[in-house]
Design a protein around this motif. Structure first.
Motif, PDB file in Angstrom:
ATOM      1  N   ASN A 160     -26.679  42.763 -20.932  1.00  0.00           N
ATOM      2  CA  ASN A 160     -25.789  41.368 -20.627  1.00  0.00           C
ATOM      3  C   ASN A 160     -25.621  41.267 -21.282  1.00  0.00           C
ATOM      4  N   CYS A 161     -24.316  39.853 -20.832  1.00  0.00           N
ATOM      5  CA  CYS A 161     -22.998  40.242 -21.718  1.00  0.00           C
ATOM      6  C   CYS A 161     -23.594  39.568 -22.922  1.00  0.00           C
ATOM      7  N   SER A 162     -23.989  38.695 -23.259  1.00  0.00           N
ATOM      8  CA  SER A 162     -24.592  38.245 -24.717  1.00  0.00           C
ATOM      9  C   SER A 162     -24.926  38.652 -25.307  1.00  0.00           C
ATOM     10  N   THR A 163     -25.810  40.404 -25.223  1.00  0.00           N
ATOM     11  CA  THR A 163     -26.128  40.657 -26.205  1.00  0.00           C
ATOM     12  C   THR A 163     -25.559  42.003 -26.479  1.00  0.00           C
ATOM     13  N   THR A 164     -24.256  42.161 -25.752  1.00  0.00           N
ATOM     14  CA  THR A 164     -23.501  42.908 -25.966  1.00  0.00           C
ATOM     15  C   THR A 164     -22.846  42.791 -26.588  1.00  0.00           C
ATOM     16  N   GLY A 165     -22.474  41.327 -26.808  1.00  0.00           N
ATOM     17  CA  GLY A 165     -21.606  40.966 -28.272  1.00  0.00           C
ATOM     18  C   GLY A 165     -22.690  41.254 -29.705  1.00  0.00           C
ATOM     19  N   VAL A 166     -23.291  40.965 -29.780  1.00  0.00           N
ATOM     20  CA  VAL A 166     -23.981  40.987 -30.540  1.00  0.00           C
ATOM     21  C   VAL A 166     -24.929  42.247 -31.024  1.00  0.00           C
ATOM     22  N   PRO A 217     -31.376  54.207 -18.320  1.00  0.00           N
ATOM     23  CA  PRO A 217     -30.444  53.883 -19.959  1.00  0.00           C
ATOM     24  C   PRO A 217     -29.313  52.578 -19.524  1.00  0.00           C
ATOM     25  N   LEU A 218     -29.978  51.590 -20.398  1.00  0.00           N
ATOM     26  CA  LEU A 218     -28.965  50.334 -20.470  1.00  0.00           C
ATOM     27  C   LEU A 218     -28.371  50.387 -22.049  1.00  0.00           C
ATOM     28  N   ILE A 219     -26.968  50.828 -21.610  1.00  0.00           N
ATOM     29  CA  ILE A 219     -26.020  51.271 -23.174  1.00  0.00           C
ATOM     30  C   ILE A 219     -25.142  50.788 -22.819  1.00  0.00           C
ATOM     31  N   VAL A 220     -24.585  50.064 -24.088  1.00  0.00           N
ATOM     32  CA  VAL A 220     -22.848  49.274 -24.968  1.00  0.00           C
ATOM     33  C   VAL A 220     -22.952  50.312 -24.483  1.00  0.00           C
ATOM     34  N   PRO A 221     -21.625  50.893 -24.237  1.00  0.00           N
ATOM     35  CA  PRO A 221     -20.956  52.696 -24.517  1.00  0.00           C
ATOM     36  C   PRO A 221     -20.445  52.075 -26.524  1.00  0.00           C
ATOM     37  N   LEU A 222     -20.151  51.368 -27.205  1.00  0.00           N
ATOM     38  CA  LEU A 222     -19.757  51.185 -27.954  1.00  0.00           C
ATOM     39  C   LEU A 222     -21.013  51.467 -29.295  1.00  0.00           C
ATOM     40  N   VAL A 223     -22.385  51.354 -28.505  1.00  0.00           N
ATOM     41  CA  VAL A 223     -23.641  51.817 -29.584  1.00  0.00           C
ATOM     42  C   VAL A 223     -24.263  52.748 -28.856  1.00  0.00           C
ATOM     43  N   ASN A 224     -24.679  53.209 -27.689  1.00  0.00           N
ATOM     44  CA  ASN A 224     -25.818  53.849 -28.072  1.00  0.00           C
ATOM     45  C   ASN A 224     -25.869  54.966 -26.431  1.00  0.00           C
ATOM     46  N   PRO A 225     -24.340  55.582 -26.641  1.00  0.00           N
ATOM     47  CA  PRO A 225     -23.996  56.239 -25.034  1.00  0.00           C
ATOM     48  C   PRO A 225     -24.863  57.808 -25.405  1.00  0.00           C
ATOM     49  N   SER A 226     -25.852  57.755 -26.424  1.00  0.00           N
ATOM     50  CA  SER A 226     -26.934  59.299 -26.881  1.00  0.00           C
ATOM     51  C   SER A 226     -27.516  58.456 -25.690  1.00  0.00           C
ATOM     52  N   HIS A 227     -28.032  57.981 -25.038  1.00  0.00           N
ATOM     53  CA  HIS A 227     -29.203  56.847 -24.643  1.00  0.00           C
ATOM     54  C   HIS A 227     -28.845  57.827 -22.288  1.00  0.00           C
ATOM     55  N   LYS A 264     -41.125  64.712 -22.213  1.00  0.00           N
ATOM     56  CA  LYS A 264     -41.125  63.980 -21.062  1.00  0.00           C
ATOM     57  C   LYS A 264     -40.673  62.807 -22.149  1.00  0.00           C
ATOM     58  N   LYS A 265     -38.751  62.237 -22.287  1.00  0.00           N
ATOM     59  CA  LYS A 265     -38.545  61.130 -23.096  1.00  0.00           C
ATOM     60  C   LYS A 265     -38.775  59.329 -22.796  1.00  0.00           C
ATOM     61  N   ALA A 266     -38.899  58.880 -23.654  1.00  0.00           N
ATOM     62  CA  ALA A 266     -38.910  57.400 -23.581  1.00  0.00           C
ATOM     63  C   ALA A 266     -38.491  56.376 -24.669  1.00  0.00           C
ATOM     64  N   PHE A 267     -37.720  55.378 -23.924  1.00  0.00           N
ATOM     65  CA  PHE A 267     -37.036  54.966 -25.015  1.00  0.00           C
ATOM     66  C   PHE A 267     -38.285  54.135 -26.190  1.00  0.00           C
ATOM     67  N   ASP A 268     -37.864  53.887 -26.816  1.00  0.00           N
ATOM     68  CA  ASP A 268     -39.257  53.490 -28.156  1.00  0.00           C
ATOM     69  C   ASP A 268     -39.141  52.086 -28.499  1.00  0.00           C
ATOM     70  N   MET A 269     -37.775  51.775 -27.940  1.00  0.00           N
ATOM     71  CA  MET A 269     -38.256  49.756 -28.418  1.00  0.00           C
ATOM     72  C   MET A 269     -37.904  49.590 -29.523  1.00  0.00           C
ATOM     73  N   HIS A 270     -36.889  50.433 -30.631  1.00  0.00           N
ATOM     74  CA  HIS A 270     -37.468  50.292 -31.801  1.00  0.00           C
ATOM     75  C   HIS A 270     -38.536  50.073 -32.643  1.00  0.00           C
ATOM     76  N   ALA A 271     -39.391  50.698 -32.184  1.00  0.00           N
ATOM     77  CA  ALA A 271     -41.036  51.143 -32.421  1.00  0.00           C
ATOM     78  C   ALA A 271     -40.959  51.279 -33.872  1.00  0.00           C
ATOM     79  N   LYS A 272     -40.358  52.607 -34.364  1.00  0.00           N
ATOM     80  CA  LYS A 272     -41.043  52.725 -35.700  1.00  0.00           C
ATOM     81  C   LYS A 272     -40.547  51.091 -37.206  1.00  0.00           C
ATOM     82  N   LYS A 280     -34.440  47.372 -26.130  1.00  0.00           N
ATOM     83  CA  LYS A 280     -33.837  49.195 -25.941  1.00  0.00           C
ATOM     84  C   LYS A 280     -32.908  49.250 -26.037  1.00  0.00           C
ATOM     85  N   ILE A 281     -32.073  49.076 -26.524  1.00  0.00           N
ATOM     86  CA  ILE A 281     -30.433  49.155 -27.027  1.00  0.00           C
ATOM     87  C   ILE A 281     -30.413  50.244 -28.535  1.00  0.00           C
TER      88      ILE A 281
END
Lengths: 369, 369, 369, 369
Positions: free
Chosen positions: B155-161, B120-130, B232-240, B220-221
């Motif tokens: 990544n730091c710049s990803t986290t901010g936005v 999991p790629l987790i920004v803690p204020l966003v997607n702890p469910s991952h 199986k579980k899989a990250f959907d990359m915002h596919a919907k 991913k986030i």
């Protein structure tokens, strides 16, 4: 363009930041010669070297050191074929109008007349054809003018971005959308301008009025001059192909040079490739250069291949700051193309543009010298 | 969340920039206590104060000064319930894998495993469910793991936005397009990092790999964890709801704090107003805070009303750098809404995120302490 | 020192740079509580949060946000046991005099009374004994005062250097010569203060009046209080052992923290060794700390062993900026000893000094609370 | 000095910071023409434009772009009448010695031979007479040399200060004491040089080895060449009038230009007044300029009258950075006179000095061209 004699010019706002830059640039000009300086009452009557708090990196030109500063009244400038105005916006409007009324040719950096429907807003590497409005500007004046007129140049951040945008439109047809984020140098705010406590180790994500200027001025510059039914001319504000522009402006701790990140979407599908864009930008030759304007840069746009250029400190002085530098031309995942543009805000973004505009007005016969 | 006893943790890459930040932050943590330090062979065997070239603005915590640095081998960290990794990307992959294999819980700042389909790629204020992917991460390991796993932060710049983007999606439905321009602090490049000759009075309009990280990690986030046909579980990359993101990254002369200018277009019409966006951002409470994670900020997003904020120097330390600051929420002439986001790249953009992620893993029972 | 109740204080010049710093520092003070704010007529009548252009890196303390700002007239401050003045020098003189006349205890950052023969100039880590002049200050007033008085603290660059100089004199006898070169932060000039165009990528080797302040104030501070024949007290300006001081002051692009290079020659031969100097500096405990003043730093002088310290960015916040940092203590080929001293100009160099001075006045019974 | 033909020169360390500066300066030289470039094995064989990470603010001179880089071996430089060395100190010693042995005239920026008793250390505006040691340098070589020799120029911070010191000694007799505090630009450390995290919003009060260089080199440069009993020449290190020098060196966030605060005491009593010092500095004409060296500045020392000058950003490029600027000449309360000196460390402090030294060697017939 071949001028074999000196052409006398005046500088209004001569002690200010833009005025100082005019004086520096004009000191090496092949035919313009500074004959009269205007500034506020506080400076009037003093020799220039005493009136000015000189902040340029070259010494005060010796030909100007002892010139006595006048108040900004037309009678002191009657000898001047051209008057350059670096006045602050709060006084520029009235003074420049008075100079026009006195049949002087005024080339202004101020924003006062940029939105005037009879005053051309000219980025000299882009739209010198807008000089065609000047006969009408004289005609609508009461009483009609024979020689007087005002030409403005664009805001510094507009100037930088509008050059590559114009080349793209000329090469690939109209743009549809454009998102711009600027990182602007402190010199754009004049002196004293930005307090150091606001900008050292910092960014200020706001410059008052700047985003509106980019969004509005770009449309006037990239648009055409339409002929209305009654034979009048009017700026069409890019009306035939609506162009949406969104700007976000930031002040950054850089002395000179505005850097802008730009994403564009073209109306035409498919859009050009990055390589086609690079080639078009490189190939573009401005009318100003073709006509022989001595201050026009040989290369309107320099396209960098290295991934980390342009950079303000390294690239702002290329061609004496008269061209613009573009880099990182690449595909945009949202629009079509994105790139970085750097322009020297105190040169092509200010005084240099006014000077080339005056050269163009001479080359095209709008001014007789 | 109520932990009444000390929880021993280790820090890998302890002498590096991120490692130093881990050690500073952990020195005042209510229950984590640094019990083991790992660094390169060159540092191993020395007391920490001799091994490190300490560059923080607070002194080395006294509890750590004399701790002997180990090489990054799991056997020295067996006591640790949590291992934080501030390792450089070039060595992080192998070492973190070895620690996971040794049944340790690894919280990594490195990019090595961010694209791993089971990490999991987790920004803690966003997607702890991952965190829900972790049983599968253990199961696919050969042999299957009982306790070991890896969680990465972004990544730091990803986290901010991604923080305000997540709030916008939660409040107003999926985003369709997003154009981002970053102005990133020098500390994001570590030490020695950016040469001063490259950044004083300058901007570098390029950070290697950074734009791709923002464009990929955000998907991913913000995306979900989908269940596939075989369970199986899989990250959907915002596919919907396909989301197009375009980033332009710049390095600016700011010590700490990444500033990002963002324009977004929502799928849903009409889009929210700036005021609705401000209210949604202000109202958002992260699960991390609700669950009582001690390092989670009380205010996930602070919304500034002043037109010239946030500014990195003034706002980066708000809430110990654990939240993000948003300002200039306004309409975009091209998309729907634009705004500025500031995040502290060395806090929420790096070590603080790993620490909150570890707190979340404990709060959710992924780690037993 | 043990104060179990709140002591009400006022802040003059509350919206200025020093005033903001007073308010930040006082918001966490154990017994001082801000009860009244004074500023110019322009601010008077507004809640503080509306009157101030807040530039601190912490939010406005909530206890002060809604406090209404008064004009700087004593009647609004009668409840205050202590009044701190962060007024600009051009207005400080008259206002502070009026407050003293109204029987208020004024602790001033301004230069107006520093050269007054009855006003002590106190660097709290150095010469609190100069408080002994206050009875005389009250007595010479017409009519004599019961409670009112003024205490000033020193100029920020004086404060930094005078601390180690005082320790050296206490340890090794009088100094004979001292050459000082300062590199001073922009915050020392207030806001807007130094224009960014003057200091980005630049140094200004001049600060108006600054060198004279260091050269004069140091003598008053390091000197004693002599008893004259008629029983009057007078500052002796270090008269018994003439001390020659020469200062060269520079403004540098640093936000906070004044760095000073100092070379000294002692009267006593042989002079102390660098190691003796280091030990004396480290061992020194200020009366302010010994007396229990809560804002006094535990370590008056921190001595760095690393050759490249102190550095303003890394060391200015040590002990909340209340102590001074010394490094590079070594032999001087011309004088005896040279070293570098760093002090936080907005803390110990300004507001922190006033606050400790007020704590000292209470501890010594000059103020009854 | 009148040279009507091209003189071929080589540049060692051509891809480094100093090497790039040599190439920029030589591209507009009236008679030197770059004929051969040397760099490390990694660069050898590549065209210069591919080998170099060009960091100058002007483009790579077209005449050099395609020149193939050689390894630093004399055989590739046999055509060159002059070889300029911008090599790093760690390799300069052996390579320069090999070039001298191959009968080449080497002008070096490196420190390797500065303390050699037969190698002159020449600041071209100060002590070209030290070229007189060269016959002896050739003679002591085994086997004796016909043409080969090495001339070094001084460390950049030494160069700045030694120019006014030399003028003072020539005008007012020997100096007795001198205390110097430097504020040195980042470009003095080369590239990558100073990490930005060390210098943004910061000062580093230490530059390894720098203080010793100033204290030692100044004596060699200001001293004479004595004749010993056996007819040998020797640098006298200012022995007849012992001169004590103490330097404190600081790195500051300035791109180019070293600023130094200097206090001096003369042997002769009474000492000159500030006005006499100003006049002497202004009046000084260097032999290099008098002899017609084309790179020598017309004004060796420019004396500023404004109290806040010289400033590095405004004054470093005066006379193409070839002279030095002095300001704030005033009395010192401890010594006699104090002043500020600014020199462009990458011009007169480095490559420009080597070039003028070579011009001097030609003018004086040490090199035949």
């Amino acid at each position: 363009m071949q001028i074999d004699h000196q052409v006398k010019v005046g500088v209004l706002g001569a002690t200010g930041t833009v005025g100082q830059r005019f004086i520096s640039l004009l000191s090496t000009h092949p035919f313009f010669i500074v004959a009269a300086l205007g500034a506020s009452e506080r400076s009037a009557g003093k020799p220039y070297s005493k009136a000015v708090n000189w902040k340029q990196t070259v010494p005060i030109p010796s030909a100007v050191r002892e010139l006595v500063v006048y108040p900004c009244i037309p009678e002191h400038f009657t000898e001047c074929a051209v008057v350059f105005s670096g006045l602050d916006a709060d006084v520029a409007g009235d003074i420049e109008a008075a100079f026009r009324e006195a049949e002087l040719a005024v080339f202004s950096n101020a924003k006062s007349f940029r939105r005037d429907p009879h005053v051309p807003l000219i980025v000299p590497l882009v739209n010198p054809s807008h000089l065609s409005i000047i006969p009408q500007q004289r005609a609508v004046h009461s009483p009609p003018l024979k020689k007087g007129f005002i030409v403005t140049n664009a805001n510094c951040s507009t100037t930088g971005v509008v050059v590559p945008l114009a080349v793209l439109e000329k090469s690939f047809g109209p743009l549809e959308s454009c998102i711009i984020t600027t990182m602007q140098a402190i010199s754009g705010a004049g002196y004293p301008g930005v307090p150091s406590l606001d900008i050292l180790d910092n960014i200020v994500p706001y410059i008052s009025g700047e985003e509106e200027k980019i969004e509005w001025e770009t449309l006037k510059i990239l648009g055409g001059v339409a002929e209305t039914d009654d034979g009048k001319k009017a700026f069409d504000m890019h009306a035939k192909h609506p162009l949406r522009i969104s700007a976000s402006c930031n002040r950054v701790p850089v002395v000179d040079g505005h850097t802008e990140c730009v994403s564009v979407r073209f109306a035409r599908r498919p859009p050009p490739s990055p390589q086609q864009v690079r080639e078009a930008l490189t190939a573009y030759a401005s009318d100003a250069y073709t006509l022989g304007c001595p201050s026009a840069p040989r290369h309107t746009v320099f396209v960098h291949e290295e991934p980390d250029r342009p950079q303000p400190r390294l690239d702002r002085d290329y061609q004496q700051g008269a061209g613009v530098s573009v880099g990182r031309v690449r595909q945009c995942r949202v629009f079509d193309i994105k790139f970085v543009v750097l322009s020297n805000n105190v040169c092509i973004g200010a005084a240099t543009s006014s000077i080339i505009n005056a050269e163009l007005a001479i080359a095209r016969g709008v001014i007789q010298v």
